[in-house]
Enzyme design. Structure first.
Site, short mmCIF file in Angstrom:
data_model
loop_
_atom_site.label_atom_id
_atom_site.label_comp_id
_atom_site.label_asym_id
_atom_site.label_seq_id
_atom_site.Cartn_x
_atom_site.Cartn_y
_atom_site.Cartn_z
N ALA A 173 0.84 -1.20 0.00
CA ALA A 173 0.00 0.00 0.00
C ALA A 173 0.88 1.25 0.00
CB ALA A 173 -0.91 -0.01 1.23
N ASN A 174 0.27 2.42 0.09
CA ASN A 174 1.03 3.67 0.22
C ASN A 174 0.29 4.60 1.17
OD1 ASN A 174 -0.76 5.53 -1.35
ND2 ASN A 174 -0.32 4.05 -2.96
#
Ligand code: C5P
Length: 228
Positions: free
Chosen positions: A29-30
């Site tokens: 993810a970010n």
């Protein structure tokens, strides 16, 4: 009451991160919170647009008055966006993962003593913005974002043509951007530059809501001359 400049306009907005599965319990993810994209969707709806928000996994609520579709991966986001075409404008605010694992494991990857960590094979995700920017059903107005930590303007200008965008909203996500605590990603404030073929416009540091309101006005201005 004030006339609504975007009445009759259909606008697609992407927002948030994407999650790319590694196995049934893990993902890549970010740090995107979805705040900027969701605020923009709300601001466009306030100006009368029919807004379709395609959101990755976020912790914030769906904006009022906006049709929101929830997705997880980049490929799901792309499918959702393309199924919403045609549209008058599309704005790509999402922080789409550049890569996904080459085939997520069907079972949870086990930690086996003595075997060391698994090697994750990565493959490139589709560029959703570039796909729409060069699409047969390209919206009249295509807007991208660019989160950079260096050579911001040079990179934004290169993205304009590569992705087929009319303008790129460039922001500095480096730690020393001066926008603090948490910085731009996840934070509440943003300082952007609008990069188009006709040059660069610098906006002051603003709340993400204020950036959204100004951007919505800019989009309304650009769509004004086209026939509804
Ligand atoms: O190339 P870069 O990721 O910096 O480009 C950022 C812009 O492109 C953003 O508008 C983002 O939403 C969009 N993008 C996309 N699909 C990708 C990667 C980026 O739509 N796979």
């Amino acid at each position: 009451s004030r006339p609504k400049p975007l009445a009759g306009r259909k606008i697609i907005v992407t927002s948030g991160p994407t999650h790319e599965p590694i196995d049934p319990v893990r993902y890549l993810a970010n740090r995107s919170s979805g705040k900027q994209g969701h605020s923009l969707a709300a601001a466009l709806a306030k100006l009368g647009a029919e807004v379709h928000l395609v959101s990755g996994p976020v912790a914030i609520a769906d904006p009022a008055g906006v049709a929101t579709v929830h997705v997880e991966t980049a490929r799901q986001m792309q499918a959702a966006v393309e199924s919403l075409l045609p549209a008058d404008a599309a704005v790509f605010v999402a922080a789409v993962a550049d890569w996904r694992t080459a085939g997520s494991a069907e079972e949870k990857i086990k930690k086996v003593a003595g075997e060391g960590p698994p090697a994750l094979q990565m493959v490139e995700n589709p560029d959703i913005l570039a796909g729409v920017g060069h699409h047969a059903k390209r919206p009249y107005l295509v807007v991208g974002f660019a989160a950079e930590t260096q050579d911001i303007l040079k990179n934004a200008a290169a993205k304009l043509s590569k992705k087929g965008a009319d303008f790129i909203v460039a922001n500095d996500v480096s730690q020393d951007s001066g926008i603090g605590p948490g910085g731009v990603m996840g934070g509440d404030r943003n300082r952007v530059r609008i990069v188009s073929k006709s040059g660069v416009e610098e906006w002051p540091e603003l709340s993400k809501e204020a950036v959204a309101a100004r951007l919505a006005e800019l989009i309304a201005e650009r769509l004004k001359t086209t026939v509804v």
